[in-house]
Design a protein around this motif. Structure first.
Motif, short mmCIF file in Angstrom:
data_model
loop_
_atom_site.label_atom_id
_atom_site.label_comp_id
_atom_site.label_asym_id
_atom_site.label_seq_id
_atom_site.Cartn_x
_atom_site.Cartn_y
_atom_site.Cartn_z
N UNK A 164 6.72 -6.91 -12.95
CA UNK A 164 5.93 -6.45 -14.09
C UNK A 164 4.59 -5.86 -13.66
N UNK A 165 4.36 -5.76 -12.36
CA UNK A 165 3.07 -5.30 -11.85
C UNK A 165 3.00 -3.80 -11.64
N UNK A 166 1.98 -3.40 -10.93
CA UNK A 166 1.69 -1.99 -10.65
C UNK A 166 2.00 -1.75 -9.17
N UNK A 167 3.10 -1.00 -8.89
CA UNK A 167 3.60 -0.84 -7.52
C UNK A 167 2.58 -0.30 -6.53
N UNK A 168 1.87 0.74 -6.93
CA UNK A 168 0.89 1.36 -6.01
C UNK A 168 -0.21 0.36 -5.65
N UNK A 169 -0.70 -0.36 -6.63
CA UNK A 169 -1.75 -1.35 -6.37
C UNK A 169 -1.20 -2.49 -5.52
N UNK A 170 0.01 -2.94 -5.82
CA UNK A 170 0.62 -4.01 -5.04
C UNK A 170 0.77 -3.62 -3.57
N UNK A 171 1.20 -2.37 -3.33
CA UNK A 171 1.35 -1.90 -1.95
C UNK A 171 0.00 -1.90 -1.25
N UNK A 172 -1.03 -1.41 -1.93
CA UNK A 172 -2.37 -1.37 -1.34
C UNK A 172 -2.87 -2.78 -1.01
N UNK A 173 -2.65 -3.71 -1.92
CA UNK A 173 -3.08 -5.10 -1.68
C UNK A 173 -2.29 -5.72 -0.53
N UNK A 174 -1.03 -5.39 -0.43
CA UNK A 174 -0.22 -5.93 0.68
C UNK A 174 -0.69 -5.37 2.01
N UNK A 175 -0.98 -4.07 2.05
CA UNK A 175 -1.41 -3.44 3.30
C UNK A 175 -2.80 -3.87 3.72
N UNK A 176 -3.72 -3.98 2.77
CA UNK A 176 -5.12 -4.27 3.14
C UNK A 176 -5.51 -5.74 3.06
N UNK A 177 -4.79 -6.51 2.25
CA UNK A 177 -5.19 -7.90 2.05
C UNK A 177 -4.06 -8.91 2.30
N UNK A 178 -2.92 -8.41 2.75
CA UNK A 178 -1.76 -9.24 3.07
C UNK A 178 -1.32 -10.11 1.89
N UNK A 179 -1.40 -9.54 0.68
CA UNK A 179 -0.97 -10.29 -0.50
C UNK A 179 0.50 -10.04 -0.76
#
Length: 179
Positions: A164-179
């Motif tokens: 239910x989230x925002x894919x682009x934001x999720x990818x950015x958070x995964x790449x930069x913050x390991x979320x």
């Protein structure tokens, strides 16, 4: 079997069965509530009027007097169409949610946006501070993905929520913050 080092030798503790009392949606991070399966849970000859720890906790969590408060990190600074959620205190979102079989059921969640920040971008166009908020959530029912769906419905999806989230934001958070 639980193995713990005592320094000189390993000590083996006997394996014990556990019962799952409460968990968040699969894939969500957070706490699990478990109990050890005691003899009363497994022994059918025991008087059924005696309540085990497992039964007591399940009953307590299902009670209308039970208050479950969850914490979520969401995309968005806590403002939607000029309305600042942080200034509202606790407020409710009521909208039906379809269950796994497609049947709509009433669902209400109370939210309290306790902190939020706007996005900050440096002179090179790099995001130095993401747009995000910390939210407390209290579902009044236990519908499938209720908190996740209600937050997404007010344009503040949970960070890392792949459904239910925002894919682009999720990818950015995964790449930069390991979320």
């Amino acid at each position: 079997i639980d193995t713990r080092s005592t320094g000189e030798e390993e000590q083996r503790l006997p394996a014990r069965k556990v019962n799952l009392i409460h968990r968040l949606d699969r894939g969500a991070s957070g706490c699990l509530l478990l109990t050890y399966a005691d003899d009363a849970d497994d022994d059918k000859s025991v008087d059924s009027t005696k309540s085990s720890t497992t039964a007591t906790l399940i009953e307590a969590l299902q009670s209308p007097d039970s208050i479950k408060t969850y914490v979520a990190l969401v995309r968005g600074e806590g403002i939607l169409r000029g309305e600042d959620f942080k200034e509202k205190g606790w407020f409710d979102v009521s909208r039906p949610i379809k269950d796994e079989s497609g049947v709509e059921k009433d669902a209400t969640t109370l939210f309290n946006f306790i902190a939020g920040q706007p996005e900050s971008i440096d002179e090179h166009g790099v995001v130095t501070r993401p747009r995000m908020s910390i939210v407390l959530a209290r579902p009044m029912q236990g519908r499938w993905h209720q908190i996740r769906r209600h937050l997404n419905g007010i344009s503040h999806p949970i960070l890392g929520d792949t459904t239910h989230g925002h894919s682009k934001t999720n990818r950015a958070w995964k790449e930069t913050r390991n979320l």
